[in-house]
Design a protein around this motif. Structure first.
Motif, PDB file in Angstrom:
ATOM      1  N   LEU A 152       0.837  -1.197   0.000  1.00 29.75           N
ATOM      2  CA  LEU A 152       0.000   0.000   0.000  1.00 29.75           C
ATOM      3  C   LEU A 152       0.882   1.261   0.000  1.00 29.75           C
ATOM      4  O   LEU A 152       0.798   2.110   0.871  1.00 29.75           O
ATOM      5  N   PHE A 153       1.738   1.319  -1.024  1.00 31.05           N
ATOM      6  CA  PHE A 153       2.624   2.476  -1.221  1.00 31.05           C
ATOM      7  C   PHE A 153       3.539   2.708  -0.021  1.00 31.05           C
ATOM      8  O   PHE A 153       3.837   3.846   0.355  1.00 31.05           O
ATOM      9  N   GLY A 154       3.985   1.617   0.590  1.00 31.81           N
ATOM     10  CA  GLY A 154       4.924   1.733   1.685  1.00 31.81           C
ATOM     11  C   GLY A 154       4.308   1.887   3.054  1.00 31.81           C
ATOM     12  O   GLY A 154       5.028   1.894   4.061  1.00 31.81           O
ATOM     13  N   LEU A 155       2.986   1.990   3.131  1.00 34.00           N
ATOM     14  CA  LEU A 155       2.347   2.145   4.432  1.00 34.00           C
ATOM     15  C   LEU A 155       2.338   0.841   5.222  1.00 34.00           C
ATOM     16  O   LEU A 155       2.289   0.854   6.455  1.00 34.00           O
ATOM     17  N   ILE A 156       2.388  -0.305   4.513  1.00 40.36           N
ATOM     18  CA  ILE A 156       2.457  -1.614   5.160  1.00 40.36           C
ATOM     19  C   ILE A 156       3.887  -2.132   5.025  1.00 40.36           C
ATOM     20  O   ILE A 156       4.486  -2.028   3.954  1.00 40.36           O
ATOM     21  N   PRO A 157       4.482  -2.684   6.077  1.00 42.84           N
ATOM     22  CA  PRO A 157       5.859  -3.193   5.986  1.00 42.84           C
ATOM     23  C   PRO A 157       5.990  -4.315   4.963  1.00 42.84           C
ATOM     24  O   PRO A 157       5.037  -5.041   4.674  1.00 42.84           O
ATOM     25  N   ASP A 158       7.204  -4.479   4.415  1.00 40.09           N
ATOM     26  CA  ASP A 158       7.464  -5.562   3.462  1.00 40.09           C
ATOM     27  C   ASP A 158       7.322  -6.928   4.119  1.00 40.09           C
ATOM     28  O   ASP A 158       6.883  -7.890   3.500  1.00 40.09           O
ATOM     29  N   THR A 159       7.762  -7.032   5.356  1.00 34.73           N
ATOM     30  CA  THR A 159       7.618  -8.265   6.124  1.00 34.73           C
ATOM     31  C   THR A 159       6.855  -7.961   7.412  1.00 34.73           C
ATOM     32  O   THR A 159       6.963  -6.867   7.968  1.00 34.73           O
ATOM     33  N   MET A 160       6.083  -8.927   7.854  1.00 38.81           N
ATOM     34  CA  MET A 160       5.252  -8.736   9.038  1.00 38.81           C
ATOM     35  C   MET A 160       5.213 -10.033   9.833  1.00 38.81           C
ATOM     36  O   MET A 160       5.305 -11.129   9.259  1.00 38.81           O
ATOM     37  N   LYS A 161       5.100  -9.915  11.136  1.00 40.40           N
ATOM     38  CA  LYS A 161       4.922 -11.101  11.950  1.00 40.40           C
ATOM     39  C   LYS A 161       3.638 -11.827  11.555  1.00 40.40           C
ATOM     40  O   LYS A 161       2.604 -11.195  11.363  1.00 40.40           O
ATOM     41  N   THR A 162       3.732 -13.144  11.418  1.00 37.92           N
ATOM     42  CA  THR A 162       2.547 -13.930  11.066  1.00 37.92           C
ATOM     43  C   THR A 162       1.438 -13.713  12.084  1.00 37.92           C
ATOM     44  O   THR A 162       0.258 -13.610  11.730  1.00 37.92           O
ATOM     45  N   GLN A 163       1.818 -13.631  13.339  1.00 37.10           N
ATOM     46  CA  GLN A 163       0.848 -13.397  14.401  1.00 37.10           C
ATOM     47  C   GLN A 163       0.100 -12.082  14.198  1.00 37.10           C
ATOM     48  O   GLN A 163      -1.119 -12.013  14.351  1.00 37.10           O
ATOM     49  N   VAL A 164       0.850 -11.042  13.826  1.00 41.19           N
ATOM     50  CA  VAL A 164       0.235  -9.732  13.600  1.00 41.19           C
ATOM     51  C   VAL A 164      -0.691  -9.769  12.394  1.00 41.19           C
ATOM     52  O   VAL A 164      -1.796  -9.208  12.414  1.00 41.19           O
ATOM     53  N   LEU A 165      -0.271 -10.446  11.317  1.00 46.75           N
ATOM     54  CA  LEU A 165      -1.089 -10.516  10.110  1.00 46.75           C
ATOM     55  C   LEU A 165      -2.415 -11.225  10.384  1.00 46.75           C
ATOM     56  O   LEU A 165      -3.486 -10.725  10.015  1.00 46.75           O
ATOM     57  N   VAL A 166      -2.373 -12.386  11.022  1.00 47.54           N
ATOM     58  CA  VAL A 166      -3.598 -13.125  11.308  1.00 47.54           C
ATOM     59  C   VAL A 166      -4.483 -12.332  12.271  1.00 47.54           C
ATOM     60  O   VAL A 166      -5.709 -12.266  12.120  1.00 47.54           O
ATOM     61  N   SER A 167      -3.852 -11.711  13.267  1.00 45.51           N
ATOM     62  CA  SER A 167      -4.619 -10.883  14.194  1.00 45.51           C
ATOM     63  C   SER A 167      -5.299  -9.729  13.469  1.00 45.51           C
ATOM     64  O   SER A 167      -6.448  -9.389  13.758  1.00 45.51           O
ATOM     65  N   ALA A 168      -4.588  -9.129  12.510  1.00 46.91           N
ATOM     66  CA  ALA A 168      -5.169  -8.024  11.740  1.00 46.91           C
ATOM     67  C   ALA A 168      -6.344  -8.496  10.890  1.00 46.91           C
ATOM     68  O   ALA A 168      -7.343  -7.781  10.738  1.00 46.91           O
ATOM     69  N   ILE A 169      -6.239  -9.704  10.341  1.00 47.14           N
ATOM     70  CA  ILE A 169      -7.362 -10.267   9.578  1.00 47.14           C
ATOM     71  C   ILE A 169      -8.576 -10.441  10.479  1.00 47.14           C
ATOM     72  O   ILE A 169      -9.702 -10.096  10.109  1.00 47.14           O
ATOM     73  N   GLY A 170      -8.343 -10.961  11.675  1.00 41.58           N
ATOM     74  CA  GLY A 170      -9.442 -11.097  12.626  1.00 41.58           C
ATOM     75  C   GLY A 170     -10.039  -9.766  13.009  1.00 41.58           C
ATOM     76  O   GLY A 170     -11.270  -9.613  13.092  1.00 41.58           O
ATOM     77  N   PHE A 171      -9.172  -8.784  13.233  1.00 47.21           N
ATOM     78  CA  PHE A 171      -9.662  -7.460  13.594  1.00 47.21           C
ATOM     79  C   PHE A 171     -10.440  -6.833  12.443  1.00 47.21           C
ATOM     80  O   PHE A 171     -11.437  -6.136  12.662  1.00 47.21           O
ATOM     81  N   GLY A 172      -9.972  -7.074  11.204  1.00 42.15           N
ATOM     82  CA  GLY A 172     -10.702  -6.562  10.045  1.00 42.15           C
ATOM     83  C   GLY A 172     -12.073  -7.201   9.906  1.00 42.15           C
ATOM     84  O   GLY A 172     -13.065  -6.520   9.613  1.00 42.15           O
ATOM     85  N   LEU A 173     -12.147  -8.521  10.130  1.00 43.48           N
ATOM     86  CA  LEU A 173     -13.428  -9.220  10.093  1.00 43.48           C
ATOM     87  C   LEU A 173     -14.357  -8.664  11.172  1.00 43.48           C
ATOM     88  O   LEU A 173     -15.551  -8.414  10.925  1.00 43.48           O
ATOM     89  N   PHE A 174     -13.808  -8.448  12.353  1.00 41.66           N
ATOM     90  CA  PHE A 174     -14.587  -7.831  13.432  1.00 41.66           C
ATOM     91  C   PHE A 174     -15.083  -6.454  13.028  1.00 41.66           C
ATOM     92  O   PHE A 174     -16.239  -6.091  13.282  1.00 41.66           O
ATOM     93  N   GLY A 175     -14.214  -5.665  12.385  1.00 40.02           N
ATOM     94  CA  GLY A 175     -14.586  -4.311  11.997  1.00 40.02           C
ATOM     95  C   GLY A 175     -15.716  -4.279  10.985  1.00 40.02           C
ATOM     96  O   GLY A 175     -16.618  -3.433  11.079  1.00 40.02           O
TER      97      GLY A 175
END
Length: 362
Positions: free
Chosen positions: A28-51
């Motif tokens: 997203l034009f550098g707003l998201i890191p190139d690498t991310m913790k798997t835990q953070v990514l899955v948690s973000a997916i859950g948070f997005g689903l919640f949202g």
């Protein structure tokens, strides 16, 4: 969807090791890191689903309250609705650190999932109650035939678009700030993390009492547009105080949180009940959907913007200078204040009724 998202979020923290990483195909034009913790990514997916579920629920609940209380204590009813939501927010901010320290990092998420399970059961019960009322009082076929004309009227309404703009600017100046508020208190005022959580919780806790109160004022006296203007001006003043480097006394931070709580009550207590005055009831759900859609654009981009600014103003020892981030929040509050002033003028010219009381004379 809220319940499912909460479960995914809890599962990520409970069962995925924080040492594993995944490469991100989209940055997203550098707003998201190139690498991310798997835990953070899955948690973000859950948070997005919640949202997503949260917004669908919010739209539905807003229309339900309007359906039951139009012509009566609409702002008071919406104020109580918002107050209960703020109770959840305040409880999460103040109790999550205590629960996490006592039972582990994932424990607050499990507690939230259990609460959502109870809410899901209540929603099912209410759905049957509401459907029984619909079979008696609602004739949907006639409204559906006129829907395109109602939507066209909605899209041409300048008052509605001012509410949309006010909503995204106001919430962009406050909701992302809540995510960083404890860090502001820790870095600028030297408050310990648990105490900072309690101080920040003063904001949503204050709204529990004040939002129904201001809603009752709107119901009986009116002046909804003026209430929104005053609330936005309060947010502007508070963010300016937090941005000033020389203002670093703890009592100032406590006072600012209290005033932000007042503002966080003033604007929603007047803004959400004003929407039914601007749009036909037949497209009220569409109206709230558009408002939530535009609002979420701000709530998506502003935290990333503030996060990048914080990264640029973080010293090697981890200390953060929050002058620049708070200045950005102040600019959003300034734009919201100007929008509220324009809405007040437009309401006086077009006679939307935002300054009139909600309770119809009998």
């Amino acid at each position: 969807m809220m319940l499912g998202g909460a479960v995914v979020n809890w599962w990520a923290l409970e069962h995925i090791a924080p040492t594993t990483y995944v490469s991100m195909p989209v940055t997203l034009f550098g707003l998201i890191p190139d690498t991310m913790k798997t835990q953070v990514l899955v948690s973000a997916i859950g948070f997005g689903l919640f949202g997503v579920g949260c917004d669908i629920t919010g739209i539905t609940v807003s229309k339900v309250v309007t359906k039951w209380f139009t012509g009566h204590e609409l702002a008071s009813a919406m104020g109580i609705q918002v107050a209960m939501a703020r109770l959840g927010t305040a409880s999460a901010i103040s109790l999550s650190p205590v629960i996490a320290q006592s039972f582990g990092l994932s424990a607050p998420l499990l507690a939230g999932a259990l609460l959502l399970l109870a809410g899901f059961v209540m929603f099912i019960v209410y759905t049957f109650m509401d459907r029984q009322v619909d079979t008696v009082t609602v004739c949907k076929s006639q409204s559906a035939m006129r829907l395109p004309s109602y939507v066209a009227t909605l899209l041409k309404n300048p008052g509605f678009w001012l509410i949309v703009l006010l909503c995204v600017l106001f919430y962009s100046s406050l909701r992302p700030f809540l995510k960083f508020a404890t860090d502001v208190l820790i870095n600028k005022y030297g408050v310990d993390p648990v105490t900072s959580g309690w101080i920040v919780s003063l904001l949503p806790y204050g709204t529990i009492v004040l939002t129904p109160l201001f809603g009752s004022i709107y119901d009986r006296i009116g002046h909804g547009a003026l209430l929104m203007l005053i609330g936005c001006a309060l947010v502007l003043g508070c963010h300016v105080l937090l941005a000033l480097p020389m203002v670093n006394q703890t009592w100032v931070a406590v006072g600012v949180m209290i005033m932000l709580g007042v503002a966080f009550s003033l604007v929603p207590s007047a803004m959400w009940p004003s929407v039914p005055k601007l749009v036909p009831i037949e497209v009220l759900g569409t109206s709230y959907s558009i408002i939530y859609y535009v609002q979420n654009i701000g709530l998506m981009l502003v935290p990333m913007l503030i996060g990048n600014i914080i990264d640029q103003h973080t010293a090697a020892n981890g200390h953060v200078d929050f002058t620049a981030p708070m200045s950005v929040f102040a600019l959003f509050a300034l734009a919201a204040t100007l929008t509220a002033a324009v809405l007040l003028v437009v309401d006086l010219r077009k006679n939307y009724g935002l300054e009139r009381a909600n309770i119809e004379s009998r």
